[in-house]
Each structure stands twice: as structure tokens, then as C-alpha cells.
Design an enzyme around this catalytic site. Sequence first.
Site, PDB file in Angstrom:
ATOM      1  N   ASP A  30       0.853  -1.187   0.000  1.00 23.87           N
ATOM      2  CA  ASP A  30       0.000   0.000   0.000  1.00 23.87           C
ATOM      3  C   ASP A  30       0.894   1.244   0.000  1.00 23.87           C
ATOM      4  OD1 ASP A  30      -1.717   2.218   1.153  1.00 23.87           O
ATOM      5  OD2 ASP A  30      -3.183   0.602   1.087  1.00 23.87           O
ATOM      6  N   ILE A  31       0.526   2.260  -0.783  1.00 26.87           N
ATOM      7  CA  ILE A  31       1.359   3.465  -0.858  1.00 26.87           C
ATOM      8  C   ILE A  31       1.184   4.376   0.360  1.00 26.87           C
ATOM      9  CG2 ILE A  31       1.493   3.475  -3.377  1.00 26.87           C
ATOM     10  CD1 ILE A  31      -0.593   5.761  -3.332  1.00 26.87           C
ATOM     11  N   ASN A  86     -13.204  -3.107   2.813  1.00 29.34           N
ATOM     12  CA  ASN A  86     -14.239  -2.085   2.937  1.00 29.34           C
ATOM     13  C   ASN A  86     -15.251  -2.276   1.819  1.00 29.34           C
ATOM     14  OD1 ASN A  86     -12.751  -0.927   5.063  1.00 29.34           O
ATOM     15  ND2 ASN A  86     -11.522   0.235   3.616  1.00 29.34           N
ATOM     16  N   GLY A  92     -16.417   2.720   3.766  1.00 26.72           N
ATOM     17  CA  GLY A  92     -15.087   3.270   3.570  1.00 26.72           C
ATOM     18  C   GLY A  92     -14.399   2.846   2.285  1.00 26.72           C
ATOM     19  N   GLN A  93     -15.126   2.207   1.369  1.00 24.70           N
ATOM     20  CA  GLN A  93     -14.507   1.780   0.114  1.00 24.70           C
ATOM     21  C   GLN A  93     -14.255   3.003  -0.764  1.00 24.70           C
ATOM     22  OE1 GLN A  93     -16.709  -1.204  -2.076  1.00 24.70           O
ATOM     23  NE2 GLN A  93     -15.014  -1.557  -3.493  1.00 24.70           N
ATOM     24  N   HIS A  99     -10.860  -5.521  -2.883  1.00 24.90           N
ATOM     25  CA  HIS A  99      -9.488  -5.675  -2.398  1.00 24.90           C
ATOM     26  C   HIS A  99      -9.501  -5.940  -0.897  1.00 24.90           C
ATOM     27  CE1 HIS A  99     -10.458  -1.363  -2.127  1.00 24.90           C
ATOM     28  NE2 HIS A  99      -9.560  -1.269  -1.150  1.00 24.90           N
ATOM     29  N   HIS A 101      -7.042  -5.691   2.577  1.00 24.26           N
ATOM     30  CA  HIS A 101      -5.868  -5.130   3.232  1.00 24.26           C
ATOM     31  C   HIS A 101      -5.330  -6.181   4.201  1.00 24.26           C
ATOM     32  CE1 HIS A 101      -6.813  -0.854   2.137  1.00 24.26           C
ATOM     33  NE2 HIS A 101      -8.034  -1.369   2.054  1.00 24.26           N
TER      34      HIS A 101
END
Length: 113
Positions: A30-31, A86, A92-93, A99, A101
Site C-alpha cells: 500500500d502506498i 471495505n 469506507g470503500q 481488495h 488489506h
Amino acid sequence: MQDCIFCKIITGEIPSQVVYQDEKVYAFKDIAPAAPVHILIIPKKHISSLEDLGSEDADLMGHILLIAAKLAKELGLAKGFRIVSNCGDEGGQTVYHIHFHLLGGRQMQWPPG
């Protein structure tokens, strides 16, 4: 899907730090990590959200969870880890490509923080 950022990451149009990939799944760092280990695990098949899953996706979802457990082990998360997905705006998507996390490397809190 043409405008999907994750589809562009899968094809290499947008660079990423790949951690794992196979014919079904792509996993990358994740960035904006929320934990010392923060990996995004995505199917190569575009599915917008958990709400859009069909029975034909059952094997794919099982495969993703198996890969998450494999990566957690390989990344030294023996003390524990969290898997989050999410769903929808209120959930919170922010990217509409399903995907997961994989978070770890620190004590997780509930509610998340």
C-alpha cells in the site's frame, strides 16, 4: 475496466511494489501504509465490491484468503494480523475493485486505529 486504478496496476500501467502474483491474484504494498506491513491483495478479475460477488467467485475468494495467510507467514506476522475489506461508501470503500488489506507488524486496536 478502463478507469480502474487497480486494473491499471495489474497491467503495469501504474507502477507498484509487487509482493506476490499468480494467475488469479495480485498483491502489492500500500502506498499509504496504516501499519508496518500493509499489503493490498486484489483479484485480477475486476469485481467492484463484495456485494457484486457471485457463486462463481467462491474459489477465487478462498484463494485470496489462502494467499493472505501465506503472505502473513512469509512476512513474519506470527503474532497476528488483520484482513480488512471495505464495502460501499459508508463502509469506507474508495476504490471500486474488490481488495483486501493485510495489516500487521503492530498491535491492532478495535475499533481500528
